[in-house]
Every structure is written in C-alpha cells, then in structure tokens.
Design a protein around this motif. Structure first.
Motif, PDB file in Angstrom:
ATOM      1  N   ARG A 103       0.092  76.921 -28.081  1.00  0.00           N
ATOM      2  CA  ARG A 103       1.136  76.872 -28.866  1.00  0.00           C
ATOM      3  C   ARG A 103       2.032  75.274 -28.399  1.00  0.00           C
ATOM      4  NH1 ARG A 103       6.343  79.768 -28.851  1.00  0.00           N
ATOM      5  NH2 ARG A 103       7.409  78.755 -30.846  1.00  0.00           N
ATOM      6  N   ALA A 104       1.827  74.756 -27.285  1.00  0.00           N
ATOM      7  CA  ALA A 104       2.202  73.587 -26.888  1.00  0.00           C
ATOM      8  C   ALA A 104       1.576  72.417 -27.580  1.00  0.00           C
ATOM      9  CB  ALA A 104       2.233  73.282 -25.394  1.00  0.00           C
ATOM     10  N   HIS A 105       0.287  72.672 -27.778  1.00  0.00           N
ATOM     11  CA  HIS A 105      -0.641  71.655 -28.485  1.00  0.00           C
ATOM     12  C   HIS A 105       0.029  71.749 -29.792  1.00  0.00           C
ATOM     13  CE1 HIS A 105      -3.939  69.190 -29.731  1.00  0.00           C
ATOM     14  NE2 HIS A 105      -4.228  70.203 -30.476  1.00  0.00           N
ATOM     15  N   GLU A 106      -0.022  72.681 -30.430  1.00  0.00           N
ATOM     16  CA  GLU A 106       0.604  73.014 -32.051  1.00  0.00           C
ATOM     17  C   GLU A 106       1.886  72.318 -32.272  1.00  0.00           C
ATOM     18  OE1 GLU A 106      -1.784  76.681 -32.935  1.00  0.00           O
ATOM     19  OE2 GLU A 106       0.411  76.967 -32.658  1.00  0.00           O
ATOM     20  N   ASP A 122       6.108  73.775 -18.708  1.00  0.00           N
ATOM     21  CA  ASP A 122       6.819  73.901 -17.439  1.00  0.00           C
ATOM     22  C   ASP A 122       6.544  75.179 -17.142  1.00  0.00           C
ATOM     23  OD1 ASP A 122       8.764  72.161 -16.197  1.00  0.00           O
ATOM     24  OD2 ASP A 122       9.765  74.323 -15.794  1.00  0.00           O
ATOM     25  N   ASP A 123       6.421  76.269 -17.848  1.00  0.00           N
ATOM     26  CA  ASP A 123       5.939  77.575 -17.634  1.00  0.00           C
ATOM     27  C   ASP A 123       4.736  77.569 -17.124  1.00  0.00           C
ATOM     28  OD1 ASP A 123       8.575  78.532 -18.109  1.00  0.00           O
ATOM     29  OD2 ASP A 123       8.176  79.782 -19.844  1.00  0.00           O
ATOM     30  N   VAL A 124       3.681  76.845 -17.743  1.00  0.00           N
ATOM     31  CA  VAL A 124       2.239  76.906 -17.464  1.00  0.00           C
ATOM     32  C   VAL A 124       2.213  76.375 -16.024  1.00  0.00           C
ATOM     33  CG1 VAL A 124       0.040  75.860 -17.987  1.00  0.00           C
ATOM     34  CG2 VAL A 124       1.648  76.916 -19.814  1.00  0.00           C
ATOM     35  N   LEU A 125       2.510  75.296 -15.802  1.00  0.00           N
ATOM     36  CA  LEU A 125       2.790  74.594 -14.468  1.00  0.00           C
ATOM     37  C   LEU A 125       3.373  75.314 -13.381  1.00  0.00           C
ATOM     38  CD1 LEU A 125       3.384  70.802 -15.863  1.00  0.00           C
ATOM     39  CD2 LEU A 125       1.283  71.947 -15.024  1.00  0.00           C
ATOM     40  N   ASN A 140      12.410  85.509  -9.560  1.00  0.00           N
ATOM     41  CA  ASN A 140      13.389  86.107 -10.402  1.00  0.00           C
ATOM     42  C   ASN A 140      13.160  86.903 -11.735  1.00  0.00           C
ATOM     43  OD1 ASN A 140      15.136  84.959  -8.651  1.00  0.00           O
ATOM     44  ND2 ASN A 140      15.466  83.130  -9.894  1.00  0.00           N
ATOM     45  N   GLU A 141      11.747  87.223 -11.782  1.00  0.00           N
ATOM     46  CA  GLU A 141      11.373  87.935 -12.790  1.00  0.00           C
ATOM     47  C   GLU A 141      12.035  87.668 -14.175  1.00  0.00           C
ATOM     48  OE1 GLU A 141      12.453  92.280 -11.659  1.00  0.00           O
ATOM     49  OE2 GLU A 141      10.724  92.232 -10.214  1.00  0.00           O
ATOM     50  N   LYS A 142      11.771  86.312 -14.501  1.00  0.00           N
ATOM     51  CA  LYS A 142      12.360  85.659 -15.722  1.00  0.00           C
ATOM     52  C   LYS A 142      11.010  86.041 -16.588  1.00  0.00           C
ATOM     53  CE  LYS A 142      16.018  82.976 -14.929  1.00  0.00           C
ATOM     54  NZ  LYS A 142      16.341  81.775 -14.810  1.00  0.00           N
ATOM     55  N   MET A 143      11.448  86.098 -17.926  1.00  0.00           N
ATOM     56  CA  MET A 143      10.357  86.148 -19.116  1.00  0.00           C
ATOM     57  C   MET A 143      10.010  84.691 -18.904  1.00  0.00           C
ATOM     58  SD  MET A 143       8.192  87.472 -20.980  1.00  0.00           S
ATOM     59  CE  MET A 143       8.771  89.155 -20.886  1.00  0.00           C
ATOM     60  N   THR A 144       8.757  84.166 -19.144  1.00  0.00           N
ATOM     61  CA  THR A 144       8.194  82.974 -19.378  1.00  0.00           C
ATOM     62  C   THR A 144       6.969  82.957 -20.508  1.00  0.00           C
ATOM     63  OG1 THR A 144       6.290  83.298 -17.890  1.00  0.00           O
ATOM     64  CG2 THR A 144       8.582  82.757 -16.942  1.00  0.00           C
ATOM     65  N   TYR A 145       6.780  81.764 -20.913  1.00  0.00           N
ATOM     66  CA  TYR A 145       5.589  81.846 -22.140  1.00  0.00           C
ATOM     67  C   TYR A 145       4.327  82.298 -21.544  1.00  0.00           C
ATOM     68  CZ  TYR A 145       8.961  79.828 -25.115  1.00  0.00           C
ATOM     69  OH  TYR A 145       9.874  79.538 -25.927  1.00  0.00           O
ATOM     70  N   VAL A 146       4.118  82.273 -20.184  1.00  0.00           N
ATOM     71  CA  VAL A 146       2.852  82.561 -19.608  1.00  0.00           C
ATOM     72  C   VAL A 146       2.648  84.134 -19.837  1.00  0.00           C
ATOM     73  CG1 VAL A 146       1.324  82.569 -17.673  1.00  0.00           C
ATOM     74  CG2 VAL A 146       2.481  80.595 -18.271  1.00  0.00           C
ATOM     75  N   LEU A 158       2.540  85.160 -23.458  1.00  0.00           N
ATOM     76  CA  LEU A 158       1.243  84.499 -24.211  1.00  0.00           C
ATOM     77  C   LEU A 158      -0.024  84.708 -23.617  1.00  0.00           C
ATOM     78  CD1 LEU A 158       3.112  81.922 -26.346  1.00  0.00           C
ATOM     79  CD2 LEU A 158       2.537  84.079 -27.254  1.00  0.00           C
ATOM     80  N   GLY A 159       0.196  84.429 -22.209  1.00  0.00           N
ATOM     81  CA  GLY A 159      -0.877  83.930 -21.226  1.00  0.00           C
ATOM     82  C   GLY A 159      -1.012  82.279 -21.095  1.00  0.00           C
ATOM     83  N   ILE A 160      -1.904  82.002 -20.209  1.00  0.00           N
ATOM     84  CA  ILE A 160      -1.741  80.496 -19.971  1.00  0.00           C
ATOM     85  C   ILE A 160      -2.478  79.851 -21.422  1.00  0.00           C
ATOM     86  CG2 ILE A 160      -2.983  78.734 -18.522  1.00  0.00           C
ATOM     87  CD1 ILE A 160      -2.553  80.577 -16.469  1.00  0.00           C
TER      88      ILE A 160
END
Ligand code: GRG
Length: 293
Positions: free
Chosen positions: A259-262, A220-223, A242-248, A251-253
C-alpha cells in the motif's frame, strides 16, 4: 546534487535557524527555552522543513525566505511529539534518542514547552519581515487548519479514543491522514505559498503531500515491528503496548508495504504533472517511503 548531500545541507541550515530562533535567555523562566532546545535541537529527520524547502525550490521560489516558515513547521511537529509522549497520551520514555521531555524536565514543564512551541510557531510567521501580509495570512491559515481541530488534533483525538478498539481500515486512514498526513501536506503547501504557485500547482503539491503523508505513517507502523530496536531503542513500540490499531495489524507487513508503494507511485504521478524539475521532491519521497528506521 545527490540526496545525502542535499539532506546534510538543508539539515544544517534548519539546525542553525532553530538555534537562532530559540536562544537561551537571561530571564527567570529560561528553563522554558532550555526545555524547548532540549527537544528541538540535534535530533529528528527534519522531514517537514526539508519538504517545504524542496517544494519552494522546485517551484522556483526563494529558499532563504522559506527557511523560517519551514522551521515553524518543525516547532509544531516537535510540540506534537512532546505532548504525544506524555503519560496521559502514548507514555513514551524516549524520543529522538534521548529521554522524552517529561522524563528530563518536570511533566508540567513539558506541557508548557509544547504550548510554547505551538504558539511561537505562529509568532514566527506573523513577524517574519521577509513575508508579505498576504503570504503571512495564507501560511498562518494553512498551519491552523492542518495542525488544528480538523487536522492533526482531530487525528490525535481519534487515535487516543481508538486505543484497545477494533477499527476498520477507513477509520485508520482517517486518523492518520489527519494525525500524521496533515502536517506533511502543510509542508508542501508552505512551499507552494512561498513560491507563489498557481492554484492548480498548489493542488498537485497538496495531493502529493497527502499520499506521501499516509505512506510515511504506514511505513512508520511497519518499522515499529521490523526495526523497533533501532527506531525506539527497545524491542516493542508504544503503539503495540498501548494496543493501538496499526496498518500492520490491519493488513500485515507485506500488504502494508504494498500500500505504501502504491501511495508512493500515486504521489510520483501527481508531482510529475508539474512543469518544473521535481527530481529532489521525488528523491525525498522515495527516501521517506523506503527508509529503514
Ligand atoms: C499531541 C496534538 C498532538 C498530536 C500528536 C504527530 C503526532 C500527533 C504524534 C506522533 C506520534 C507518532 C510517533 C506518529 C507516527 C508518525 C510520526 C509523526 C512520527 C514522528 O515523526 P518523524 O519520524 O520524527 O518525522 P522526527 O523525530 O524524525 O522528527
């Protein structure tokens, strides 16, 4: 059955059931039901009820009996989206391809509609004549835990508190295992309860839901970054505004996708331990993790 056909078939059943659960009514407060129908019907991927139905079916349970409880999951999910979109939370103007509920109806009405969907979900479970008292208690207990103060709401509280703050990966995982993952886990648990799963099979489905839930959020974060226009109808997602921390951000895309794949692989490993045909659950997981919008 191929996945596309399965998704269409299950979505139609869910749509029909949701329509019947919330009819318009000839009462002075019918605007409540109109607002609920506005948010609930004709939109959304129906991921949670579809997972609950697929889990029930995979374990040899009765899909027809699982339908109403699965729709209760969708009601809770929709309430969470309505409240999440409010100006005091994410302040999102669009949801499911149309104006958010507080843009289409007065803001107070949107709050109350969320409250109604939340309470009505439990009403549905408590009064479902297809369920034994024991199953009702189990389902209600899972739903209160996963959607409640040590589940989805805990995740949301921490998510709101973390705005504009730098948090580490562990804290981010904790937020999303609860905010997003808990209801996906509940969906698999619903299937296990309805199909009378053995305790060890219940745990496997729960862990599958946990891995899948986190993978779902990471993607969801990547998309939000790679497909915001298709997903939200605008270039920049609210989490970015909103300047939220996201996985992107964390970790970067590429590493997020890895990670999602794992997590997907771990989810598969879990589910393949079940002595049932879990092909549809595998396909649903794949479709969730490798979705494009
Ligand atoms: C307000 C208590 C409270 C909780 C809100 C779930 C949630 C907690 C907020 C949603 C915010 C959000 C967009 C999170 C990202 C992951 C997610 C749950 C996306 C929406 O779920 P989908 O993609 O939506 O399944 P559809 O519309 O397809 O049902």
């Amino acid at each position: 059955m191929d996945l596309a056909h399965y998704l269409t078939k299950q979505s139609q059943k869910i749509e029909q059931c949701l329509q019947e659960l919330i009819p318009e009514r000839n009462v002075p407060y019918n605007s409540l039901f109109q607002a609920a129908r506005y948010s609930l019907l004709g939109g959304g991927k129906r991921l949670r009820p579809i997972l609950a139905l697929a889990a029930t079916e995979s374990l040899g349970g009765d899909c027809q009996i699982a339908l109403k409880p699965s729709c209760a999951l969708e009601l809770i999910h929709t309430y969470s989206l309505i409240h999440d979109d409010l100006p005091c939370m994410d302040d999102d103007d669009y949801r499911r391809g149309k104006p958010s509920l507080h843009k289409a109806f007065p803001e107070g009405h949107a709050v109350l509609t969320g409250d109604y969907l939340l309470t009505y979900a439990f009403d549905i479970l408590a009064h479902d004549s297809n369920l034994s008292s024991e199953k009702k208690i189990k389902l209600i207990s899972v739903l209160t835990r996963r959607s409640g103060g040590d589940g989805m709401i805990a995740g949301q509280v921490l998510d709101v508190a973390a705005e504009s703050k730098a948090i580490d990966l562990q804290a981010l995982d904790f937020i999303h295992l609860n905010k997003t993952g808990a209801m996906i886990m509940a969906s698999l648990e619903f299937g296990a309860i309805i199909a009378d799963a053995k305790p060890e099979h219940y745990q496997i489905l729960k862990q599958f839901g946990c891995d899948l839930g986190l993978a779902f959020q990471i993607i969801d974060d990547v998309l939000d970054v790679t497909a915001s226009k298709q997903k939200h109808g605008r270039e920049v997602a609210s989490d970015v505004i909103n300047e939220k921390m996201t996985y992107v951000k964390q970790l970067g895309i590429e590493k997020s996708q890895k990670r999602a794949h794992e997590l997907f692989q771990s989810a598969l490993q879990q589910i393949r331990r079940l002595p049932f045909d879990v092909t549809m659950l595998e396909k649903l997981a794949e479709n969730t993790v490798y979705r494009k919008s």
